[in-house]
Design a protein around this motif. Sequence first.
Motif, mmCIF file in Angstrom:
data_model
loop_
_atom_site.group_PDB
_atom_site.id
_atom_site.type_symbol
_atom_site.label_atom_id
_atom_site.label_comp_id
_atom_site.label_asym_id
_atom_site.label_seq_id
_atom_site.Cartn_x
_atom_site.Cartn_y
_atom_site.Cartn_z
ATOM 1 N N THR A 116 0.827 -1.210 0.000
ATOM 2 C CA THR A 116 0.000 0.000 0.000
ATOM 3 C C THR A 116 0.858 1.256 0.000
ATOM 4 O OG1 THR A 116 -0.052 0.041 2.423
ATOM 5 C CG2 THR A 116 -1.810 -1.179 1.300
ATOM 6 N N GLY A 117 0.224 2.359 -0.349
ATOM 7 C CA GLY A 117 0.865 3.664 -0.232
ATOM 8 C C GLY A 117 1.947 3.944 -1.243
ATOM 9 N N LEU A 118 1.799 3.459 -2.488
ATOM 10 C CA LEU A 118 2.787 3.728 -3.531
ATOM 11 C C LEU A 118 2.319 4.906 -4.383
ATOM 12 C CD1 LEU A 118 3.639 0.089 -4.685
ATOM 13 C CD2 LEU A 118 4.769 1.476 -2.939
ATOM 14 N N TYR A 119 3.206 5.883 -4.580
ATOM 15 C CA TYR A 119 2.857 7.094 -5.314
ATOM 16 C C TYR A 119 3.929 7.398 -6.359
ATOM 17 C CZ TYR A 119 -0.521 7.835 -1.597
ATOM 18 O OH TYR A 119 -1.557 7.680 -0.721
ATOM 19 N N PHE A 120 3.495 8.033 -7.463
ATOM 20 C CA PHE A 120 4.457 8.437 -8.486
ATOM 21 C C PHE A 120 3.948 9.673 -9.200
ATOM 22 C CE2 PHE A 120 1.579 5.545 -10.724
ATOM 23 C CZ PHE A 120 1.307 6.246 -11.900
ATOM 24 N N ASN A 125 9.598 15.355 -8.895
ATOM 25 C CA ASN A 125 10.398 14.457 -8.067
ATOM 26 C C ASN A 125 9.778 14.380 -6.674
ATOM 27 O OD1 ASN A 125 12.320 13.048 -6.646
ATOM 28 N ND2 ASN A 125 14.042 14.248 -7.388
ATOM 29 N N LEU A 126 8.993 13.343 -6.417
ATOM 30 C CA LEU A 126 8.295 13.208 -5.146
ATOM 31 C C LEU A 126 9.217 12.834 -3.992
ATOM 32 C CD1 LEU A 126 5.044 11.299 -6.209
ATOM 33 C CD2 LEU A 126 5.376 13.761 -5.938
ATOM 34 N N THR A 127 10.434 12.419 -4.282
ATOM 35 C CA THR A 127 11.349 12.003 -3.215
ATOM 36 C C THR A 127 12.008 13.181 -2.507
ATOM 37 O OG1 THR A 127 13.304 11.840 -4.641
ATOM 38 C CG2 THR A 127 11.872 9.893 -4.507
ATOM 39 N N LEU A 128 11.870 14.394 -3.049
ATOM 40 C CA LEU A 128 12.510 15.569 -2.467
ATOM 41 C C LEU A 128 11.479 16.505 -1.858
ATOM 42 C CD1 LEU A 128 15.199 16.564 -5.145
ATOM 43 C CD2 LEU A 128 15.482 15.137 -3.118
ATOM 44 N N PRO A 174 10.000 6.439 -11.141
ATOM 45 C CA PRO A 174 10.357 6.443 -9.718
ATOM 46 C C PRO A 174 9.087 6.362 -8.859
ATOM 47 C CG PRO A 174 11.346 8.308 -10.894
ATOM 48 C CD PRO A 174 10.296 7.725 -11.772
ATOM 49 N N VAL A 175 9.132 5.524 -7.839
ATOM 50 C CA VAL A 175 7.983 5.329 -6.959
ATOM 51 C C VAL A 175 8.416 5.554 -5.518
ATOM 52 C CG1 VAL A 175 6.284 3.654 -6.125
ATOM 53 C CG2 VAL A 175 6.896 3.699 -8.545
ATOM 54 N N SER A 179 2.492 8.464 2.081
ATOM 55 C CA SER A 179 1.128 8.954 2.218
ATOM 56 C C SER A 179 1.008 10.291 1.507
ATOM 57 C CB SER A 179 0.765 9.101 3.699
ATOM 58 O OG SER A 179 -0.514 9.671 3.870
ATOM 59 N N PHE A 180 -0.187 10.590 0.996
ATOM 60 C CA PHE A 180 -0.435 11.870 0.339
ATOM 61 C C PHE A 180 -1.884 12.263 0.592
ATOM 62 C CE2 PHE A 180 -1.779 14.702 -2.997
ATOM 63 C CZ PHE A 180 -0.696 15.528 -3.224
#
Length: 576
Positions: A116-120, A125-128, A174-175, A179-180
């Motif tokens: 669960t909770g995978l976002y892209f 760039n969601l990692t920053l 990239p994944v 949470s969002f």
Amino acid sequence: MKEKAEPVQKLYTRMRLWEFPDEYVIEPTDGSSASSSLSISLVDASMKLIDSIPECSSFRVPKIQMIFGVVGMLKLVAVISLKVLPCVHSVKNSTPEQKKMENEFSRLLKVAERTTGLYFSYDTNLTLSTQRLYDLGNESKMLPLWRQAEPRFLWNSYMLEALIDKKLDPYLLPVVQGSFHNFQATIGKEIVDVTLIARRCTRRNGTRMWRRGADSEGHVANFVETEQIIQINGFTSSFVQVRGSIPFLWEQIVDLTYKPKFEIVRPEEAPQIAERHFLDLRKMYGSVLAVDLLNKHGGEGRLSDMFSNAMQPIVSEDLRYLHFDFTKICGHVHFERLSFLYDQIADFLVKNGYFLLNEESEKMEQLGVVRTNCIDCLDRTNITQSMIGRKILELQLRRIGVFAAEETISSHPKLDRCFRILWANHGDDISIQYSGTAALKGDLVRSGQRRVQGILKDRYISFKRYYLNNFSDGTKQDAIDLLQGHYKVSVGGDITPPSQTGGLEAIASFPLALCLVLIGLLLTTMSLGQVGNDPRHLLFSVVWGSISVGIASFVRAKGRIFCNRPRLQLHDKPGY
């Protein structure tokens, strides 16, 4: 003169997956200029770009479906689902032992499909965090999205490796796991947009009882970066907090007890491991304030004392440690007493601030971070972080000029309600990923009131966590280790199946044991009810009762036989 860097090719946002008997073909369908499709052989898993779709025939009829991104060599991701597709057919010619092992790994991948909770995002760039994204240099922005990613939060880093080697950048999605959540609310004539993002670290990923503490490098379990972002009246502002397990070697061995004992491993190394952990945090975030919410009695007390002692040699001007006994001070309902904690950390929050950017690109930066932990870094931690987030949001709105000097979020019922729900949902997401259940005290976080329904729900959640810890999370941990590359399947040579057990362990399970105990208790009760008619039933009741107690005692003593524990032999990586 230096040549201007060419913009990188954008990620494909829509693709058609052709499933032929001997190959997969991924065809971009989003109008991209590139005409090549990606072919993946089912014979040897090799990949190549092709100019046209292979011909179809009555013997070669493909299954066709729409997909939205390639997560890695093992997986294809769609918007709301994850599906495992086999890449080779060689297992058909494998030995029985290899087939048995393949079936075991396939079962683990089925578990992984329920992640669960995978976002892209195709272009962000969601990692920053917002601050780090703003500070990203132009040269870095020209790189493919996967290369811009923060490695700690790139969930599919290991799975992308095979595709990276083939330079398939437009396919590499990239994944992040986390949470969002977002809401909009009106404050006077202004509309405020509030977003809450969680980014889960992959360095020591896992489930609640199976991943505790830190590894020897200082990477901790359940490390999550939480960013609260607001946009209003031309301003963008964000505030980052982090949570993570107590940073030294400790564990809980699952043994069917409700709360397994805490075991501190190699206590003499605790100061060095804590130092490595906080050095990493200071490099990433600047100053650090560690807020320890553990209580001071029992097993938690021993961990808290060890944490405090490990911190003494390393505290400095930019590293503070503060203990706050959440359970003793706030109990189960008096969360307003967190104001006592805020009074102790307000100076740190004011000094280190938050990120703020206006329309003219004038900015101020966040210079430090609050790191919060309780025993699981779930329920108490989320409540505390939501309090800090509330206080920071009020400071931001005053700075922007939307709030008056004494105005608070509580002055605006809709904003207050939306904010509570935002953080409650955030806490549930993080809790589900680590423990398998929603967070405790959710009703109090959402409404500010403790209700009977909430108390009953918490009892159910506690029981469910107990069940998952003992009889489900072991398999889930295996699946996580497989996907994250902490366990790599050996190709060729002697292969030993990951679970070779015999005798009682081969057939023992908790449901079977529970069933036998319940049957024994039922027969005991029935026999006692018949004692008045026939005294011999007293003997029968004693026999059945003894059998029930014996089975229960055996289950308790041999608890790990019945627990669904990890069985994969992990590679020599720190903490695994």
